[in-house]
Design a protein around this motif. Structure first.
Motif, PDB file in Angstrom:
ATOM      1  N   PRO A 246       0.843  -1.202   0.000  1.00 49.98           N
ATOM      2  CA  PRO A 246       0.000   0.000   0.000  1.00 49.98           C
ATOM      3  C   PRO A 246       0.874   1.247   0.000  1.00 49.98           C
ATOM      4  O   PRO A 246       1.983   1.239   0.550  1.00 49.98           O
ATOM      5  CB  PRO A 246      -0.799  -0.129   1.301  1.00 49.98           C
ATOM      6  N   PHE A 247       0.384   2.315  -0.615  1.00 49.92           N
ATOM      7  CA  PHE A 247       1.168   3.548  -0.647  1.00 49.92           C
ATOM      8  C   PHE A 247       0.250   4.765  -0.625  1.00 49.92           C
ATOM      9  O   PHE A 247      -0.914   4.698  -1.005  1.00 49.92           O
ATOM     10  CB  PHE A 247       2.077   3.588  -1.884  1.00 49.92           C
ATOM     11  N   ARG A 248       0.813   5.855  -0.142  1.00 50.59           N
ATOM     12  CA  ARG A 248       0.150   7.155  -0.148  1.00 50.59           C
ATOM     13  C   ARG A 248       1.108   8.173  -0.757  1.00 50.59           C
ATOM     14  O   ARG A 248       2.328   7.995  -0.695  1.00 50.59           O
ATOM     15  CB  ARG A 248      -0.237   7.564   1.265  1.00 50.59           C
ATOM     16  N   GLU A 249       0.553   9.234  -1.316  1.00 51.19           N
ATOM     17  CA  GLU A 249       1.377  10.259  -1.928  1.00 51.19           C
ATOM     18  C   GLU A 249       1.305  11.545  -1.118  1.00 51.19           C
ATOM     19  O   GLU A 249       0.232  11.933  -0.641  1.00 51.19           O
ATOM     20  CB  GLU A 249       0.928  10.521  -3.366  1.00 51.19           C
ATOM     21  N   TYR A 250       2.462  12.189  -0.965  1.00 48.50           N
ATOM     22  CA  TYR A 250       2.547  13.456  -0.248  1.00 48.50           C
ATOM     23  C   TYR A 250       3.253  14.472  -1.133  1.00 48.50           C
ATOM     24  O   TYR A 250       4.428  14.306  -1.470  1.00 48.50           O
ATOM     25  CB  TYR A 250       3.309  13.283   1.067  1.00 48.50           C
ATOM     26  N   ALA A 251       2.522  15.477  -1.535  1.00 51.43           N
ATOM     27  CA  ALA A 251       3.092  16.542  -2.364  1.00 51.43           C
ATOM     28  C   ALA A 251       2.949  17.909  -1.706  1.00 51.43           C
ATOM     29  O   ALA A 251       3.699  18.832  -2.024  1.00 51.43           O
ATOM     30  CB  ALA A 251       2.432  16.554  -3.741  1.00 51.43           C
ATOM     31  N   ASN A 252       1.977  18.062  -0.803  1.00 48.85           N
ATOM     32  CA  ASN A 252       1.757  19.334  -0.118  1.00 48.85           C
ATOM     33  C   ASN A 252       2.760  19.469   1.027  1.00 48.85           C
ATOM     34  O   ASN A 252       2.645  18.787   2.046  1.00 48.85           O
ATOM     35  CB  ASN A 252       0.331  19.420   0.423  1.00 48.85           C
ATOM     36  N   LEU A 253       3.727  20.311   0.854  1.00 48.69           N
ATOM     37  CA  LEU A 253       4.762  20.503   1.861  1.00 48.69           C
ATOM     38  C   LEU A 253       4.368  21.600   2.835  1.00 48.69           C
ATOM     39  O   LEU A 253       3.507  22.438   2.534  1.00 48.69           O
ATOM     40  CB  LEU A 253       6.093  20.847   1.190  1.00 48.69           C
ATOM     41  N   SER A 254       4.999  21.618   3.981  1.00 46.45           N
ATOM     42  CA  SER A 254       4.718  22.644   4.988  1.00 46.45           C
ATOM     43  C   SER A 254       6.009  23.378   5.338  1.00 46.45           C
ATOM     44  O   SER A 254       7.106  22.881   5.058  1.00 46.45           O
ATOM     45  CB  SER A 254       4.124  22.010   6.248  1.00 46.45           C
ATOM     46  N   PRO A 255       5.902  24.552   5.941  1.00 46.04           N
ATOM     47  CA  PRO A 255       7.099  25.231   6.446  1.00 46.04           C
ATOM     48  C   PRO A 255       7.777  24.373   7.508  1.00 46.04           C
ATOM     49  O   PRO A 255       7.240  23.354   7.960  1.00 46.04           O
ATOM     50  CB  PRO A 255       6.549  26.525   7.043  1.00 46.04           C
ATOM     51  N   THR A 256       8.950  24.775   7.929  1.00 51.50           N
ATOM     52  CA  THR A 256       9.661  24.033   8.972  1.00 51.50           C
ATOM     53  C   THR A 256       8.984  24.254  10.320  1.00 51.50           C
ATOM     54  O   THR A 256       8.178  25.180  10.495  1.00 51.50           O
ATOM     55  CB  THR A 256      11.123  24.483   9.077  1.00 51.50           C
ATOM     56  N   ILE A 257       9.340  23.418  11.278  1.00 54.08           N
ATOM     57  CA  ILE A 257       8.787  23.567  12.626  1.00 54.08           C
ATOM     58  C   ILE A 257       9.274  24.856  13.282  1.00 54.08           C
ATOM     59  O   ILE A 257       8.737  25.268  14.306  1.00 54.08           O
ATOM     60  CB  ILE A 257       9.144  22.362  13.515  1.00 54.08           C
ATOM     61  N   HIS A 258      10.276  25.490  12.673  1.00 49.37           N
ATOM     62  CA  HIS A 258      10.799  26.752  13.205  1.00 49.37           C
ATOM     63  C   HIS A 258      10.108  27.963  12.578  1.00 49.37           C
ATOM     64  O   HIS A 258      10.481  29.101  12.862  1.00 49.37           O
ATOM     65  CB  HIS A 258      12.297  26.825  12.962  1.00 49.37           C
ATOM     66  N   GLY A 259       9.117  27.706  11.703  1.00 48.27           N
ATOM     67  CA  GLY A 259       8.375  28.802  11.102  1.00 48.27           C
ATOM     68  C   GLY A 259       9.086  29.458   9.938  1.00 48.27           C
ATOM     69  O   GLY A 259       8.889  30.656   9.686  1.00 48.27           O
ATOM     70  N   THR A 260       9.892  28.697   9.207  1.00 53.22           N
ATOM     71  CA  THR A 260      10.572  29.223   8.029  1.00 53.22           C
ATOM     72  C   THR A 260      10.116  28.455   6.788  1.00 53.22           C
ATOM     73  O   THR A 260       9.658  27.314   6.877  1.00 53.22           O
ATOM     74  CB  THR A 260      12.099  29.123   8.175  1.00 53.22           C
ATOM     75  N   ALA A 261      10.247  29.083   5.621  1.00 63.28           N
ATOM     76  CA  ALA A 261       9.573  28.599   4.411  1.00 63.28           C
ATOM     77  C   ALA A 261      10.471  27.827   3.447  1.00 63.28           C
ATOM     78  O   ALA A 261      10.074  27.586   2.306  1.00 63.28           O
ATOM     79  CB  ALA A 261       8.949  29.785   3.680  1.00 63.28           C
ATOM     80  N   GLU A 262      11.665  27.392   3.885  1.00 66.36           N
ATOM     81  CA  GLU A 262      12.598  26.768   2.945  1.00 66.36           C
ATOM     82  C   GLU A 262      12.028  25.574   2.173  1.00 66.36           C
ATOM     83  O   GLU A 262      12.361  25.408   0.992  1.00 66.36           O
ATOM     84  CB  GLU A 262      13.876  26.305   3.678  1.00 66.36           C
ATOM     85  N   PRO A 263      11.167  24.723   2.764  1.00 67.01           N
ATOM     86  CA  PRO A 263      10.687  23.560   2.001  1.00 67.01           C
ATOM     87  C   PRO A 263       9.738  23.916   0.852  1.00 67.01           C
ATOM     88  O   PRO A 263       9.622  23.151  -0.109  1.00 67.01           O
ATOM     89  CB  PRO A 263       9.949  22.715   3.052  1.00 67.01           C
ATOM     90  N   LEU A 264       9.045  25.043   0.940  1.00 70.46           N
ATOM     91  CA  LEU A 264       7.941  25.318   0.021  1.00 70.46           C
ATOM     92  C   LEU A 264       8.344  25.398  -1.442  1.00 70.46           C
ATOM     93  O   LEU A 264       7.586  24.939  -2.318  1.00 70.46           O
ATOM     94  CB  LEU A 264       7.202  26.586   0.454  1.00 70.46           C
TER      95      LEU A 264
END
Length: 373
Positions: A246-264
């Protein structure tokens, strides 16, 4: 090690087998009977032996209940699930990671054991061990084994980089996780190694995945789709299907836990999905999260305020419901929003996006409307 666990659960009573995702629901009268059989050194009741044989194909007929069944006592609150970041360190350097700076720090083994004891006393039955990368923590084997001894059903979230090592796989085969979720970052070595920033990572992951699947572990795959690997999304799906996992897909990224936007910037626009409207969740009510220092919060996103479980013990969790209620209030830029009834993100998540000064279209219907005009 016990073969079965029996535990109260939200007004019901369950019989579970360590490492199995299945369970049996039994009436209170049979739970009391089973508890008495354990304390009195009696044999496994016939009704339980029959049910276990049907569900798991094991024969416990005539076995002594003591030592075979672990009886869990009810916790003082409603908590039955928890996640635990055993550390935030990782052997990968993925640019889209929500953890940001991944420091390897936290409790020593004594502290880890104390935290697990508090979780068990709180009534936690299902424990998700994560990181960072949990399998690189030198205390993982001892902590994982101790969680099993306490009667918790353990799920592991991992990048799978250590599964090719014989001693790691041997532990997981001896004490199977109820589920092991493995993140997939590409379908070829070039892409996978580029996304993870780790040369040779794909080869190690592939070897570990094949060993774990052959060993019969309960696996599922999390396909992490980003700009860097989106061209291999279909190949990643085909890989999972070929393995019959079984698999799931994750494409919606979030900011870091420190409140910065580098992953977006790593998001693949064509793969983003619309979240379902947020209608509430059990965070802080029947579920909680613990960080590497044993600080309990409502979830991985709403990390503050938190409760020091090492210092306060189970009693500290009495405040978590109030914290959850306060964090779910629509405040800041969401105050008075006319779309709040159909909002697709919880308030703690919206706050993280707002702190990162992320464009509205990443998380808000208002922004999505503007982006499509």
């Amino acid at each position: 090690m016990h073969d079965l666990i029996t535990s109260p659960f939200q007004g019901d009573h369950l019989v579970l087998r360590p490492g199995s995702p299945k369970g049996l629901k039994i009436p209170r009268v049979k739970f009391v009977q089973l508890k008495a059989a354990v304390s009195g050194g009696e044999a496994i009741p016939a009704w339980l032996a029959d049910a276990v044989n049907r569900s798991w194909g094991i024969d416990l007929t005539g076995r002594c209940a003591a030592g075979t069944v672990l009886v869990r006592e009810p916790g003082p609150y409603e908590f039955s699930r928890a996640t635990w970041e055993i550390n935030l360190g990782c052997d990968y350097d993925c640019v889209m990671c929500y953890l940001g700076e991944k420091r390897f720090e936290g409790l020593d083994m004594t502290g880890k054991r104390r935290l697990l004891e508090v979780m068990a006393a709180a009534g936690v039955i299902w424990l998700q061990m994560t990181g960072g990368e949990p399998l690189i923590d030198p205390d993982f084997p001892g902590a994982y084994r101790f969680a099993h001894e306490l009667g918790m059903q353990v799920e592991v979230l991992s990048n799978g980089s250590r599964l090719h090592k014989d001693h790691v796989l041997a532990l997981l085969v001896e004490l199977p996780p109820s589920k092991m979720s493995l993140s997939v970052y590409g379908a070829t070595a070039d892409t996978y190694d580029t996304v993870t920033g780790n040369r040779g990572a794909f080869e190690r992951f592939t070897a570990g995945l094949e060993k774990a699947a052959s060993a019969g572990l309960h696996l599922d795959l999390s396909l992490i789709i980003t700009r860097q690997n989106a061209h291999e999304a279909e190949a990643m799906r085909a890989w999972a299907k070929r393995l019959a996992l079984p698999f799931r897909e994750y494409a919606n990224l979030s900011p870091t836990i420190h409140g910065t936007a580098e992953p977006l910037p790593s998001q693949s626009p064509e793969h983003l999905t619309h979240r379902a409207p947020f209608t509430g969740c059990p965070a802080g009510v029947t579920f909680f999260h613990a960080d590497p220092f044993g600080r309990a919060s409502i979830c991985k996103v709403g990390r503050r305020p938190n409760i020091d479980l090492i210092a306060e013990g189970v009693e500290g969790l009495a405040r978590l419901g109030g914290i959850a209620g306060s964090l779910m209030l629509r405040t800041g830029g969401c105050t008075g929003c006319q779309l709040s009834d159909s909002c697709r993100v919880c308030r703690p998540m919206a706050k993280v996006f707002q702190e990162a000064k992320a464009p509205l279209h990443h998380y808000c219907q208002h922004g999505m409307r503007e982006a499509t005009r």
